[in-house]
Design an enzyme around this catalytic site. Structure first.
Site, PDB file in Angstrom:
ATOM      1  N   SER A  91      53.758  29.725  42.938  1.00 59.24           N
ATOM      2  CA  SER A  91      52.996  30.013  41.891  1.00 59.24           C
ATOM      3  C   SER A  91      53.217  29.025  40.660  1.00 59.24           C
ATOM      4  O   SER A  91      54.506  28.704  40.479  1.00 59.24           O
ATOM      5  CB  SER A  91      53.037  31.475  41.212  1.00 59.24           C
ATOM      6  OG  SER A  91      52.133  31.666  40.025  1.00 59.24           O
ATOM      7  N   TYR A 134      57.268  39.283  38.766  1.00 58.20           N
ATOM      8  CA  TYR A 134      56.597  38.257  39.222  1.00 58.20           C
ATOM      9  C   TYR A 134      57.201  36.740  39.005  1.00 58.20           C
ATOM     10  O   TYR A 134      57.492  36.043  39.895  1.00 58.20           O
ATOM     11  CB  TYR A 134      55.221  38.326  39.003  1.00 58.20           C
ATOM     12  CG  TYR A 134      54.402  37.322  39.708  1.00 58.20           C
ATOM     13  CD1 TYR A 134      53.882  37.672  40.974  1.00 58.20           C
ATOM     14  CD2 TYR A 134      53.718  36.307  39.238  1.00 58.20           C
ATOM     15  CE1 TYR A 134      52.838  36.844  41.736  1.00 58.20           C
ATOM     16  CE2 TYR A 134      52.831  35.426  39.811  1.00 58.20           C
ATOM     17  CZ  TYR A 134      52.614  35.693  41.139  1.00 58.20           C
ATOM     18  OH  TYR A 134      51.644  34.799  41.923  1.00 58.20           O
ATOM     19  N   LYS A 173      59.096  34.273  41.687  1.00 60.36           N
ATOM     20  CA  LYS A 173      58.286  32.880  42.132  1.00 60.36           C
ATOM     21  C   LYS A 173      59.032  31.770  41.673  1.00 60.36           C
ATOM     22  O   LYS A 173      59.229  30.770  42.436  1.00 60.36           O
ATOM     23  CB  LYS A 173      57.131  32.863  41.374  1.00 60.36           C
ATOM     24  CG  LYS A 173      55.919  33.740  41.921  1.00 60.36           C
ATOM     25  CD  LYS A 173      55.742  33.531  43.296  1.00 60.36           C
ATOM     26  CE  LYS A 173      54.558  34.363  43.907  1.00 60.36           C
ATOM     27  NZ  LYS A 173      54.234  34.372  45.260  1.00 60.36           N
TER      28      LYS A 173
HETATM   29  P1  NAP Z   1      45.250  39.009  47.235  1.00 60.49           P
HETATM   30  O1  NAP Z   1      43.986  38.477  47.651  1.00 60.49           O
HETATM   31  O2  NAP Z   1      45.554  40.066  46.778  1.00 60.49           O
HETATM   32  O3  NAP Z   1      46.219  38.782  48.747  1.00 60.49           O
HETATM   33  C1  NAP Z   1      47.361  39.192  48.611  1.00 60.49           C
HETATM   34  C2  NAP Z   1      47.763  39.294  50.299  1.00 60.49           C
HETATM   35  O4  NAP Z   1      49.253  39.576  50.350  1.00 60.49           O
HETATM   36  C3  NAP Z   1      46.911  40.269  51.095  1.00 60.49           C
HETATM   37  O5  NAP Z   1      46.631  39.622  52.307  1.00 60.49           O
HETATM   38  C4  NAP Z   1      48.022  41.523  51.170  1.00 60.49           C
HETATM   39  O6  NAP Z   1      47.512  42.022  52.192  1.00 60.49           O
HETATM   40  C5  NAP Z   1      49.387  40.826  51.416  1.00 60.49           C
HETATM   41  N1  NAP Z   1      50.306  41.700  50.839  1.00 60.49           N
HETATM   42  C6  NAP Z   1      50.505  42.174  49.636  1.00 60.49           C
HETATM   43  N2  NAP Z   1      51.559  42.972  49.960  1.00 60.49           N
HETATM   44  C7  NAP Z   1      51.945  42.917  51.299  1.00 60.49           C
HETATM   45  C8  NAP Z   1      52.851  43.642  51.908  1.00 60.49           C
HETATM   46  N3  NAP Z   1      53.660  44.760  51.428  1.00 60.49           N
HETATM   47  N4  NAP Z   1      53.247  43.369  53.179  1.00 60.49           N
HETATM   48  C9  NAP Z   1      52.130  42.650  53.826  1.00 60.49           C
HETATM   49  N5  NAP Z   1      51.403  41.849  53.291  1.00 60.49           N
HETATM   50  C10 NAP Z   1      51.239  42.134  51.915  1.00 60.49           C
HETATM   51  O7  NAP Z   1      45.859  37.677  46.528  1.00 60.49           O
HETATM   52  P2  NAP Z   1      46.353  36.164  46.470  1.00 60.49           P
HETATM   53  O8  NAP Z   1      45.778  35.762  45.144  1.00 60.49           O
HETATM   54  O9  NAP Z   1      45.415  35.457  47.740  1.00 60.49           O
HETATM   55  O10 NAP Z   1      47.841  36.173  46.849  1.00 60.49           O
HETATM   56  C11 NAP Z   1      48.306  35.131  47.696  1.00 60.49           C
HETATM   57  C12 NAP Z   1      49.582  34.456  47.460  1.00 60.49           C
HETATM   58  O11 NAP Z   1      49.051  33.668  46.261  1.00 60.49           O
HETATM   59  C13 NAP Z   1      50.554  35.425  46.576  1.00 60.49           C
HETATM   60  O12 NAP Z   1      51.824  35.024  47.064  1.00 60.49           O
HETATM   61  C14 NAP Z   1      50.272  35.159  45.227  1.00 60.49           C
HETATM   62  O13 NAP Z   1      51.336  35.344  44.535  1.00 60.49           O
HETATM   63  C15 NAP Z   1      50.123  33.639  45.153  1.00 60.49           C
HETATM   64  N6  NAP Z   1      49.397  33.073  43.978  1.00 60.49           N
HETATM   65  C16 NAP Z   1      48.065  33.705  43.786  1.00 60.49           C
HETATM   66  C17 NAP Z   1      47.424  33.191  42.424  1.00 60.49           C
HETATM   67  C18 NAP Z   1      46.154  33.712  42.123  1.00 60.49           C
HETATM   68  O14 NAP Z   1      45.666  33.515  40.817  1.00 60.49           O
HETATM   69  N7  NAP Z   1      45.404  34.414  42.891  1.00 60.49           N
HETATM   70  C19 NAP Z   1      48.067  32.310  41.681  1.00 60.49           C
HETATM   71  C20 NAP Z   1      49.227  31.843  41.956  1.00 60.49           C
HETATM   72  C21 NAP Z   1      50.043  32.477  43.195  1.00 60.49           C
HETATM   73  P3  NAP Z   1      47.420  43.876  52.332  1.00 60.49           P
HETATM   74  O15 NAP Z   1      47.310  44.323  51.108  1.00 60.49           O
HETATM   75  O16 NAP Z   1      46.638  44.295  53.380  1.00 60.49           O
HETATM   76  O17 NAP Z   1      48.968  44.071  52.919  1.00 60.49           O
END
Ligand code: NAP
Length: 259
Positions: free
Chosen positions: A145, A158, A162
């Site tokens: 991130s 968080y 990260k």
């Molecule tokens: P999201 O749509 O909420 O997806 C998160 C994913 O992680 C889901 O598939 C969720 O599946 C899985 N997950 C969460 N807890 C889990 C657990 N205990 N076991 C297995 N799987 C788990 O969010 P996203 O934004 O796409 O996030 C994906 C990655 O991108 C993360 O690492 C996040 O920190 C990073 N990121 C996101 C952003 C942003 O702005 N969206 C920015 C920077 C970095 P289940 O809930 O079904 O388990």
């Protein structure tokens, strides 16, 4: 013949959001993709979507906050198509699940965040390495991130997780560079996903701003990213074309971090 033909990829958190986009694009580039998360319905839907597009995919249900499930995942993911060549550590717990100042932080939420965002990538990488080392080819790609670069309010666990995962991946990169294994991170800015929707609402309310106006000014380019903005970098880093790139972290953030 496409760039990733014959490769097996495991995408954690591949059921929705950024992981969903990465799974789709890896499959479109020829990889056989295994998606893993807790939500069976979301996983089944991604597998269907990939199959309908002519790709190959399978799902493994896994809760990465449960150490025994994390330890089993790489072996389980190897069952449908063979051992994992490309590991995408994408699953994450966002600060939005329980945003607070550190002085009021819940220790349970600290532990959960560190377990899923930092310890799971460590354990999954360790489990994937023997096969990658044996065949002298492997890719570990971690979705970190911009909060691995800069802080954010009320997001201490968080931000720490990260920042930590960038260090972990650089250590892995340096130890395995001569073995044909590359290890890199992608650092997204705010991306329209379930996790970030909640965070944006929280910040708009905290700052007393109109939600739409708040969202518009989140990046210098304007607004938020979408998951498909992130996925091409993962496909590139997984390809042979990126064989000389390791130990790097790429910001895809609409211009937030320009250093
Ligand atoms: P999201 O749509 O909420 O997806 C998160 C994913 O992680 C889901 O598939 C969720 O599946 C899985 N997950 C969460 N807890 C889990 C657990 N205990 N076991 C297995 N799987 C788990 O969010 P996203 O934004 O796409 O996030 C994906 C990655 O991108 C993360 O690492 C996040 O920190 C990073 N990121 C996101 C952003 C942003 O702005 N969206 C920015 C920077 C970095 P289940 O809930 O079904 O388990």
């Amino acid at each position: 013949m496409t760039a990733l033909n014959g490769r097996v990829a495991l995408v954690t958190g591949g059921g929705r959001g950024i992981g969903h986009a990465i799974a789709l694009q890896l499959a479109a580039a020829g990889a056989q993709v295994v998606v893993a998360s807790r939500s069976q319905d979301e996983l089944a839907s991604v597998v269907r979507e990939i199959s309908d597009a002519g790709g190959v995919a399978a799902a493994v249900e896994c809760d990465l906050s449960d150490r025994s499930q994390t330890l089993a995942l790489v072996a389980d993911a190897g069952e449908p198509f063979g051992p994992v060549d490309i590991l995408v550590n994408n699953a994450g717990v966002g600060s939005s699940a329980d945003p607070r100042p550190l002085a009021e932080f819940r220790d349970e939420f600290w532990d959960l965040t560190l377990e899923v965002n930092l310890t799971a990538p460590y354990l999954l990488s360790k489990a994937a390495l023997p096969h990658m080392r044996e065949q002298k080819w492997g890719r570990i790609i971690t979705v970190a991130s911009i909060n691995g670069r800069i802080t954010a309010p009320h997001a201490g666990a968080y931000v720490a997780s990260k920042h930590g995962v960038l260090g972990l991946m650089r250590s892995l990169a340096s130890e395995h560079a001569p073995e044909g294994i590359t290890v890199n991170c992608i650092c997204p800015g705010p991306v329209q996903t379930r996790m970030n929707d909640v965070r944006v609402e929280y910040d708009a309310e905290r700052l007393g701003r109109d939600l739409e106006a708040h969202e518009k000014q989140l990046t210098p380019v304007g607004g938020r990213l979408i998951p498909a903005d992130i996925a091409p970098m993962a496909v590139y880093l997984a390809s042979d074309a990126a064989r000389m790139i390791t130990g790097q972290a790429y910001n895809i953030d609409g211009g937030i971090c320009m250093a």
